[in-house]
Design a protein around this motif. Structure first.
Motif, PDB file in Angstrom:
ATOM      1  N   GLU A 168       0.832  -1.218   0.000  1.00 24.25           N
ATOM      2  CA  GLU A 168       0.000   0.000   0.000  1.00 24.25           C
ATOM      3  C   GLU A 168       0.861   1.261   0.000  1.00 24.25           C
ATOM      4  OE1 GLU A 168      -3.038   0.110  -0.676  1.00 24.25           O
ATOM      5  OE2 GLU A 168      -3.794  -1.889  -0.232  1.00 24.25           O
ATOM      6  N   MET A 169       2.016   1.208   0.659  1.00 25.74           N
ATOM      7  CA  MET A 169       2.886   2.405   0.658  1.00 25.74           C
ATOM      8  C   MET A 169       3.413   2.671  -0.754  1.00 25.74           C
ATOM      9  SD  MET A 169       5.025   2.792   4.200  1.00 25.74           S
ATOM     10  CE  MET A 169       5.749   1.179   4.424  1.00 25.74           C
ATOM     11  N   ILE A 170       3.881   1.624  -1.405  1.00 24.72           N
ATOM     12  CA  ILE A 170       4.443   1.818  -2.752  1.00 24.72           C
ATOM     13  C   ILE A 170       3.346   2.237  -3.726  1.00 24.72           C
ATOM     14  CG2 ILE A 170       5.637   0.691  -4.696  1.00 24.72           C
ATOM     15  CD1 ILE A 170       7.411   1.153  -2.169  1.00 24.72           C
ATOM     16  N   LYS A 171       2.183   1.555  -3.627  1.00 27.14           N
ATOM     17  CA  LYS A 171       1.058   1.899  -4.518  1.00 27.14           C
ATOM     18  C   LYS A 171       0.590   3.334  -4.264  1.00 27.14           C
ATOM     19  CE  LYS A 171      -2.962  -0.197  -4.450  1.00 27.14           C
ATOM     20  NZ  LYS A 171      -4.147  -1.016  -4.644  1.00 27.14           N
ATOM     21  N   GLY A 172       0.724   3.760  -3.009  1.00 28.99           N
ATOM     22  CA  GLY A 172       0.235   5.089  -2.629  1.00 28.99           C
ATOM     23  C   GLY A 172       1.222   6.211  -2.922  1.00 28.99           C
ATOM     24  N   GLY A 173       2.379   5.898  -3.536  1.00 29.88           N
ATOM     25  CA  GLY A 173       3.268   6.985  -3.950  1.00 29.88           C
ATOM     26  C   GLY A 173       4.623   7.031  -3.268  1.00 29.88           C
ATOM     27  N   ALA A 174       4.917   6.069  -2.381  1.00 34.76           N
ATOM     28  CA  ALA A 174       6.237   6.083  -1.724  1.00 34.76           C
ATOM     29  C   ALA A 174       7.333   5.703  -2.719  1.00 34.76           C
ATOM     30  CB  ALA A 174       6.253   5.103  -0.546  1.00 34.76           C
ATOM     31  N   ASP A 175       8.505   6.355  -2.586  1.00 30.98           N
ATOM     32  CA  ASP A 175       9.673   5.943  -3.391  1.00 30.98           C
ATOM     33  C   ASP A 175      10.057   4.526  -2.961  1.00 30.98           C
ATOM     34  OD1 ASP A 175       9.693   8.710  -3.838  1.00 30.98           O
ATOM     35  OD2 ASP A 175      11.453   9.067  -2.567  1.00 30.98           O
ATOM     36  N   LYS A 176      10.066   4.331  -1.658  1.00 32.55           N
ATOM     37  CA  LYS A 176      10.373   3.021  -1.049  1.00 32.55           C
ATOM     38  C   LYS A 176       9.997   3.123   0.428  1.00 32.55           C
ATOM     39  CE  LYS A 176      15.296   4.215  -0.650  1.00 32.55           C
ATOM     40  NZ  LYS A 176      16.663   3.839  -0.914  1.00 32.55           N
ATOM     41  N   TYR A 177      10.269   2.093   1.206  1.00 37.91           N
ATOM     42  CA  TYR A 177      10.007   2.179   2.650  1.00 37.91           C
ATOM     43  C   TYR A 177      11.204   2.855   3.292  1.00 37.91           C
ATOM     44  CZ  TYR A 177       8.557  -2.288   0.647  1.00 37.91           C
ATOM     45  OH  TYR A 177       8.158  -3.262  -0.211  1.00 37.91           O
ATOM     46  N   SER A 178      10.970   3.582   4.383  1.00 37.57           N
ATOM     47  CA  SER A 178      12.117   4.222   5.049  1.00 37.57           C
ATOM     48  C   SER A 178      12.973   3.203   5.786  1.00 37.57           C
ATOM     49  CB  SER A 178      11.710   5.256   6.091  1.00 37.57           C
ATOM     50  OG  SER A 178      10.468   5.758   5.966  1.00 37.57           O
ATOM     51  N   PHE A 179      12.398   2.056   6.130  1.00 35.59           N
ATOM     52  CA  PHE A 179      13.141   0.979   6.813  1.00 35.59           C
ATOM     53  C   PHE A 179      12.253  -0.252   6.717  1.00 35.59           C
ATOM     54  CE2 PHE A 179      10.531   3.274   9.817  1.00 35.59           C
ATOM     55  CZ  PHE A 179       9.887   2.283  10.550  1.00 35.59           C
ATOM     56  N   GLU A 180      12.766  -1.399   7.122  1.00 33.90           N
ATOM     57  CA  GLU A 180      11.979  -2.636   7.057  1.00 33.90           C
ATOM     58  C   GLU A 180      10.806  -2.534   8.032  1.00 33.90           C
ATOM     59  OE1 GLU A 180      12.261  -5.045   4.925  1.00 33.90           O
ATOM     60  OE2 GLU A 180      14.061  -4.181   4.007  1.00 33.90           O
ATOM     61  N   THR A 181       9.609  -2.594   7.509  1.00 35.49           N
ATOM     62  CA  THR A 181       8.405  -2.470   8.336  1.00 35.49           C
ATOM     63  C   THR A 181       8.395  -3.552   9.431  1.00 35.49           C
ATOM     64  OG1 THR A 181       7.216  -1.604   6.447  1.00 35.49           O
ATOM     65  CG2 THR A 181       5.864  -2.550   8.213  1.00 35.49           C
ATOM     66  N   ILE A 182       8.046  -3.114  10.633  1.00 35.53           N
ATOM     67  CA  ILE A 182       7.960  -4.060  11.758  1.00 35.53           C
ATOM     68  C   ILE A 182       6.487  -4.348  12.033  1.00 35.53           C
ATOM     69  CG2 ILE A 182       8.374  -4.388  14.239  1.00 35.53           C
ATOM     70  CD1 ILE A 182      10.745  -2.361  13.911  1.00 35.53           C
ATOM     71  N   THR A 183       6.118  -5.627  12.049  1.00 37.63           N
ATOM     72  CA  THR A 183       4.787  -6.033  12.516  1.00 37.63           C
ATOM     73  C   THR A 183       5.026  -7.104  13.570  1.00 37.63           C
ATOM     74  OG1 THR A 183       4.698  -7.611  10.684  1.00 37.63           O
ATOM     75  CG2 THR A 183       3.522  -5.542  10.369  1.00 37.63           C
ATOM     76  N   ALA A 184       4.415  -6.941  14.736  1.00 35.66           N
ATOM     77  CA  ALA A 184       4.635  -7.897  15.829  1.00 35.66           C
ATOM     78  C   ALA A 184       3.319  -8.164  16.517  1.00 35.66           C
ATOM     79  CB  ALA A 184       5.644  -7.317  16.815  1.00 35.66           C
ATOM     80  N   PHE A 185       2.990  -9.434  16.670  1.00 35.49           N
ATOM     81  CA  PHE A 185       1.718  -9.817  17.308  1.00 35.49           C
ATOM     82  C   PHE A 185       1.984 -10.422  18.689  1.00 35.49           C
ATOM     83  CE2 PHE A 185      -0.090 -11.034  12.834  1.00 35.49           C
ATOM     84  CZ  PHE A 185      -0.148  -9.687  12.486  1.00 35.49           C
ATOM     85  N   GLY A 186       1.059 -10.143  19.608  1.00 34.42           N
ATOM     86  CA  GLY A 186       1.114 -10.780  20.937  1.00 34.42           C
ATOM     87  C   GLY A 186       2.431 -10.518  21.634  1.00 34.42           C
ATOM     88  N   ALA A 187       2.995 -11.590  22.227  1.00 33.60           N
ATOM     89  CA  ALA A 187       4.230 -11.445  23.014  1.00 33.60           C
ATOM     90  C   ALA A 187       5.403 -10.957  22.156  1.00 33.60           C
ATOM     91  CB  ALA A 187       4.582 -12.779  23.677  1.00 33.60           C
ATOM     92  N   ASN A 188       5.324 -11.167  20.838  1.00 36.96           N
ATOM     93  CA  ASN A 188       6.412 -10.672  19.965  1.00 36.96           C
ATOM     94  C   ASN A 188       6.569  -9.159  20.047  1.00 36.96           C
ATOM     95  OD1 ASN A 188       6.901 -13.243  19.088  1.00 36.96           O
ATOM     96  ND2 ASN A 188       5.887 -13.030  17.099  1.00 36.96           N
ATOM     97  N   SER A 189       5.503  -8.463  20.413  1.00 34.15           N
ATOM     98  CA  SER A 189       5.572  -6.998  20.476  1.00 34.15           C
ATOM     99  C   SER A 189       6.474  -6.531  21.632  1.00 34.15           C
ATOM    100  CB  SER A 189       4.176  -6.387  20.594  1.00 34.15           C
ATOM    101  OG  SER A 189       3.526  -6.881  21.748  1.00 34.15           O
ATOM    102  N   ALA A 190       6.871  -7.457  22.504  1.00 29.60           N
ATOM    103  CA  ALA A 190       7.796  -7.082  23.590  1.00 29.60           C
ATOM    104  C   ALA A 190       9.231  -6.920  23.071  1.00 29.60           C
ATOM    105  CB  ALA A 190       7.757  -8.117  24.705  1.00 29.60           C
ATOM    106  N   GLN A 191       9.474  -7.355  21.824  1.00 33.66           N
ATOM    107  CA  GLN A 191      10.792  -7.112  21.212  1.00 33.66           C
ATOM    108  C   GLN A 191      10.661  -5.819  20.392  1.00 33.66           C
ATOM    109  OE1 GLN A 191      11.612 -10.461  18.648  1.00 33.66           O
ATOM    110  NE2 GLN A 191      10.976 -11.903  20.226  1.00 33.66           N
ATOM    111  N   PRO A 192      11.320  -4.744  20.809  1.00 33.70           N
ATOM    112  CA  PRO A 192      11.099  -3.461  20.129  1.00 33.70           C
ATOM    113  C   PRO A 192      11.320  -3.519  18.616  1.00 33.70           C
ATOM    114  CG  PRO A 192      12.318  -3.138  22.157  1.00 33.70           C
ATOM    115  CD  PRO A 192      12.197  -4.624  21.983  1.00 33.70           C
ATOM    116  N   HIS A 193      12.329  -4.275  18.174  1.00 30.18           N
ATOM    117  CA  HIS A 193      12.564  -4.390  16.731  1.00 30.18           C
ATOM    118  C   HIS A 193      12.406  -5.847  16.295  1.00 30.18           C
ATOM    119  CE1 HIS A 193      14.619  -0.332  15.553  1.00 30.18           C
ATOM    120  NE2 HIS A 193      13.410  -0.188  16.046  1.00 30.18           N
ATOM    121  N   HIS A 194      11.212  -6.368  16.511  1.00 32.19           N
ATOM    122  CA  HIS A 194      10.899  -7.748  16.119  1.00 32.19           C
ATOM    123  C   HIS A 194      10.982  -7.894  14.596  1.00 32.19           C
ATOM    124  CE1 HIS A 194       8.863 -11.578  15.989  1.00 32.19           C
ATOM    125  NE2 HIS A 194       7.932 -11.079  15.193  1.00 32.19           N
TER     126      HIS A 194
END
Ligand code: GLY
Ligand code: MN
Length: 350
Positions: A168-194
């Motif tokens: 959606e970011m690229i389709k919406g006009g982004a040149d690229k992502y500023s960094f690797e997108t982080i998605t973390a569910f449940g207990a994984n969210s306790a790792q700041p850079h999961h």
């Protein structure tokens, strides 16, 4: 700071040689993977190679364009400096050890001095145009997240949500992502850079998303934490603590404050609520061409905030085994306070 002021600063430099990709982009607005920018009070030279020659000639009107090869880069830099009569040359320390050895050998007749502080201080204060690019990048990111969460349901994996957001970011006009997108569910969210995995989302689990788009070479940065359902009493308390700590800091940060003191606003709030040891990273950082740039808004930094710096406000609390909450907005620093340029809502349950 204007380019002319870079030379007044401590009166130390006759020339600057910028060899890093971000600094080359900053001065030329031309995105290149190789080359150098040489600036003296009299001349501005952009040294590039065959791959970028036509783009440089088309886009970069305020620099003399010099085309060279990998083997001849440092020789060309030395030649340019000699012609300009420079003696004391400021360089940036982002070169590898190998590159620096070649640089030093080619420039042995010049006095070389690191100039990172001059360049970083200049880049930290954004022009209105740069702020406009960052705001546009942020709007692209917000629209992308809104679209991606529309399809969110139990069973979706972290990897799938990351892919939706990126698409959606690229389709919406982004040149690229500023960094690797982080998605973390449940207990994984306790790792700041999961690192997003094949973990499937379950109802009532926290979902942490940290994402940014790049637009015209400028980054955005936003973190949101939310839940399909109800994450339970403790994580709700953690959420409210982070949200209030961020709001308190945003209300009180202004130009003239040190980065240490800006960090302390949220840190002291979180500590007073019993979670101080669970906030293990800095409050924020500058954002611009690089996702992390000067200033570091953290403990021990005596860097003073100035108008038109763009910084993040990203307190977090992470409870191992349970989950973590981070909420991140971008702020433009002003004399009397900040402007929060992040518009995405902060609802916990969606
Ligand atoms: N959003 C990534 C970071 O600031 O570390
Ligand atoms: Mn950040």
């Amino acid at each position: 700071m204007t380019t002319a002021e870079m030379f007044e600063n401590k009166g130390k430099f006759d020339a600057f040689v910028l060899t890093g990709e971000s600094n080359r982009y900053y001065f030329t607005r031309c995105s290149t993977s190789f080359g150098a920018v040489v600036i003296t009070p009299e001349i501005r030279v952009f040294i590039t190679d065959f791959r970028y020659e036509s783009e440089a000639r088309e886009k970069v009107s305020d620099f003399e364009i010099v085309v060279t090869t990998f083997a001849e880069l440092y020789g060309k830099i030395a030649e340019t400096l000699k012609k300009a009569g420079a003696k004391t040359v400021g360089y940036e320390q982002s070169m590898s050890v190998g590159e620096f050895a070649l640089f030093k050998a080619a420039l042995k007749e010049f006095k070389l001095k690191p100039a990172d502080d001059v360049i970083e201080s200049k880049r930290a204060i954004k022009t209105e145009e740069e702020i406009g690019f960052i705001v546009s990048a942020q709007r692209i990111a917000e629209r992308a997240l809104q679209k991606a969460v529309t399809g969110l349901k139990p069973g979706m994996t972290e990897r799938e949500l990351m892919a939706e957001i990126n698409y959606e970011m690229i389709k919406g006009g982004a040149d690229k992502y500023s960094f690797e997108t982080i998605t973390a569910f449940g207990a994984n969210s306790a790792q700041p850079h999961h690192h997003p995995s094949d973990k499937k989302l379950e109802k009532d689990e926290l979902i942490l998303v940290d994402m940014g788009a790049m637009f015209n070479g400028y980054c955005s940065d936003m973190t949101r934490t939310f839940c399909l359902g109800d994450p339970g009493e403790e994580l709700t308390r953690v959420y409210e603590t982070v949200k209030s700590a961020q709001a308190y800091a945003i209300k009180h940060i202004k130009a003239g404050m040190t980065c240490n003191d800006a960090d302390a606003l949220a840190r002291e709030y979180i500590t007073a609520n019993g979670y101080g040891s669970h906030f293990g990273h800095s409050f924020g950082h500058g954002v611009g061409i690089d996702i992390h740039e000067t200033p570091r808004v953290g403990q021990g930094s005596d860097f003073v905030l100035q108008p038109n710096m763009v910084i993040t406000a990203e307190p977090g609390i992470y409870i191992p085994g349970l989950g973590g909450v981070r909420i991140e907005d971008m702020l433009v620093v002003g004399e009397d306070g900040v402007t929060d340029i992040t518009e995405y809502d902060k609802k916990l349950s969606i």
